[in-house]
Write an enzyme that holds these catalytic residues in place. Structure first.
Site, PDB file in Angstrom:
ATOM      1  N   SER A 241       0.838  -1.191   0.000  1.00  0.00           N
ATOM      2  CA  SER A 241       0.000   0.000   0.000  1.00  0.00           C
ATOM      3  C   SER A 241       0.873   1.241   0.000  1.00  0.00           C
ATOM      4  CB  SER A 241      -0.906  -0.018   1.232  1.00  0.00           C
ATOM      5  OG  SER A 241      -0.538   1.002   2.131  1.00  0.00           O
ATOM      6  N   LYS A 242       0.404   2.262  -0.705  1.00  0.00           N
ATOM      7  CA  LYS A 242       1.270   3.433  -0.827  1.00  0.00           C
ATOM      8  C   LYS A 242       1.379   4.187   0.494  1.00  0.00           C
ATOM      9  CE  LYS A 242      -2.220   6.287  -3.101  1.00  0.00           C
ATOM     10  NZ  LYS A 242      -2.674   6.697  -4.406  1.00  0.00           N
ATOM     11  N   ARG A 243       0.451   3.943   1.390  1.00  0.00           N
ATOM     12  CA  ARG A 243       0.535   4.617   2.686  1.00  0.00           C
ATOM     13  C   ARG A 243       1.551   3.937   3.596  1.00  0.00           C
ATOM     14  NH1 ARG A 243      -4.341   4.080   2.091  1.00  0.00           N
ATOM     15  NH2 ARG A 243      -4.848   5.510   0.445  1.00  0.00           N
ATOM     16  N   ARG A 244       1.702   2.640   3.453  1.00  0.00           N
ATOM     17  CA  ARG A 244       2.515   1.882   4.396  1.00  0.00           C
ATOM     18  C   ARG A 244       3.870   1.475   3.821  1.00  0.00           C
ATOM     19  NH1 ARG A 244      -1.329  -2.292   5.542  1.00  0.00           N
ATOM     20  NH2 ARG A 244      -0.700  -2.917   3.470  1.00  0.00           N
TER      21      ARG A 244
END
Ligand code: GLU
Length: 469
Positions: free
Chosen positions: A234-237
């Site tokens: 995920s691009k957030r993590r």
């Protein structure tokens, strides 16, 4: 029939490594089949799209070898809005779709459940178009939709379990599911190779193809890429942006080789293989069904091997963006006029065997170009112990007396200084290294001192000695 595949990213963020993998798989498949690769930018989500993301996709694709001008497109989904609306209208006119003005609350009140799919309330109520009325596809009550998938065989979906899904919103704008199908149809796409997360859309999309009277494509849903906790990247993590890897100094060759190994392997016990072998041997139907672990450590190791395999001249060229701070790469700590290409060329082969990503070149060579080294204070404290001052004094004196300033003489001289104190070379070099380079680790010390030169080496050793008073 000419095979036509497409890669259809949405420009809503940095370019994801999983996207790069799908792009490469499409690219190779097209090449193997003598087909055409089409790039379509799915830019209809105006709130989330940005032109710079589109540029980022184009340049990242270019970087991994899908170069501008060698494919068809880019097309922009937004340019086909008229076709999307026309298809929605055709489906309505042919009775394959109907209008519905139910709100979520209406549905909940009828079904008593928040989670229930649409109940078909407006199927036969004859509601016409109007503001706020969504258009829903009338899914068949019976039968099953069989998807031909090169990786998964023939996943089969019972039609009665597929709700009458929305194809155009209350404001008349067609949704992704429909726009994506209409574009594939208009562009003559024969094979849709994409991420597994779209598999649930596929029976709906295949029904749309059929309802619009066109033979559906062959599908291939590639398993997702996950992190070490088996979570979807995920691009957030996770670090997912291809651009971030590029700027850190991953080589395009290493990156694309690694991406192709996610869920597939070439013949023999090999992982690092020339791109031509991958282009020859890759088979979509051999891609694993299980999710693929994106192992950054392994990618790093891969990259190190690719770096070591470069001819030195190419390695020197490849380092330039980090030595100068080109584009989105941070500038190095030295001024451009401080850089010395000959000194760099002299140590480049030593650095080449030691770094795993090209950005690591900077901390390895900055001592050569800066007027005084960047001292890592923790390294200083750890290294400069009792006796370091005297050791530096003796080393300075011994180095001053050297006739020839070469690595070999420097080494034997320092070895002798250490031996007088009963110290091994490693212990003797540590204070000298910190004094001259500011760090405890780096390129081989004596070659470094040779390239740095007598005056600068001695000045730094004397300065360090003064600090120890
Ligand atoms: N724009 C979609 C995405 O980025 C593409 C879906 C597809 O390949 O059909 O996920």
């Amino acid at each position: 029939m000419t095979v036509r595949v497409r890669f259809a990213p949405s420009p809503t963020g940095m370019f994801h490594v999983g996207g790069a993998r799908s792009a490469l798989q499409n690219w190779i498949y097209a090449k193997q089949q003598g087909g055409v690769f089409v790039l379509r930018i799915e830019d209809t989500d105006a709130a989330r799209n940005k032109p710079e993301w589109t540029e980022g996709i184009l340049s990242a694709l270019d970087w991994i070898g899908i170069s501008r001008g060698s494919y068809e497109g880019p097309y922009f989904q937004s340019a086909n809005a008229g076709e999307h609306r026309a298809a929605a209208a055709r489906l309505y006119e042919s009775g394959r779709a109907y209008y519905c003005d139910c709100t979520r609350e209406d549905l909940q009140a009828r079904t008593g459940s928040q989670y229930q799919g649409y109940d078909g309330y407006h199927r036969d109520r004859g509601l016409g178009p109007g503001p706020g009325n969504a258009l829903r596809f009338r899914t068949p009550d019976e039968g099953a939709t069989v998807v031909v998938d090169l990786i998964r065989g023939e996943p089969t979906f019972e039609n009665k379990l597929i709700e009458d899904f929305v194809i155009a919103r209350g404001d008349g704008s067609p949704v992704f599911l429909l726009a994506n199908v209409v574009d594939d149809m208009t562009m003559g796409i024969t094979h849709v190779i994409r991420a597994e997360e779209h598999l649930p859309n596929t029976p709906k999309q295949q029904l749309l193809w059929e309802a619009l009277g066109v033979k559906p494509p062959i599908w291939a849903h590639v398993p997702v890429v996950v992190n070490e906790k088996r979570q979807k990247l995920s691009k957030r993590r996770d670090k997912v942006a291809l651009e971030a890897y590029r700027d850190e100094g991953y080589l395009a060759g290493a990156m694309r080789n690694y991406l192709m190994l996610l869920g597939w392997a070439p013949s023999g016990d090999r992982e690092i293989v020339p791109w031509s072998v991958i282009e020859d041997e890759f088979r979509l139907d051999e891609v694993n069904l299980s999710s693929a672990f994106f192992d950054e450590k392994k990618l790093r190791a891969f990259n190190g091997e690719y770096i070591r395999a470069l001819p030195v001249a190419e390695f020197i060229d490849a380092c330039q963006p980090w030595l100068t701070g080109t584009g989105t790469i941070a500038p190095p700590p030295w001024q451009p006029e401080e850089f010395d290409a000959d000194a760099f060329a002299a140590v480049a082969p030593l650095a080449q065997t030691r770094i795993a990503v090209l950005s690591e070149i900077v901390p390895n060579v900055d001592f050569l170009f800066l007027a005084s080294p960047l001292i890592d204070e923790a390294a200083w404290t750890k290294t400069m112990k009792d006796g370091s001052a005297e050791l530096l004094d003796d080393a300075v004196a011994a180095f001053e007396a050297l006739e020839s300033w070469d690595a070999e003489s420097l080494k034997s001289t320092l070895e002798a200084v250490g031996a007088e104190r009963g110290l091994k070379l490693g212990k003797t070099q540590a204070p000298v290294r910190v004094a001259v380079t500011g760090r405890t680790v780096g390129l081989p010390l004596f070659e470094s001192l040779e390239v740095l030169g007598r005056e600068r080496t001695l000045t730094r050793m004397r300065a360090a000695r003064l600090r120890l008073v």
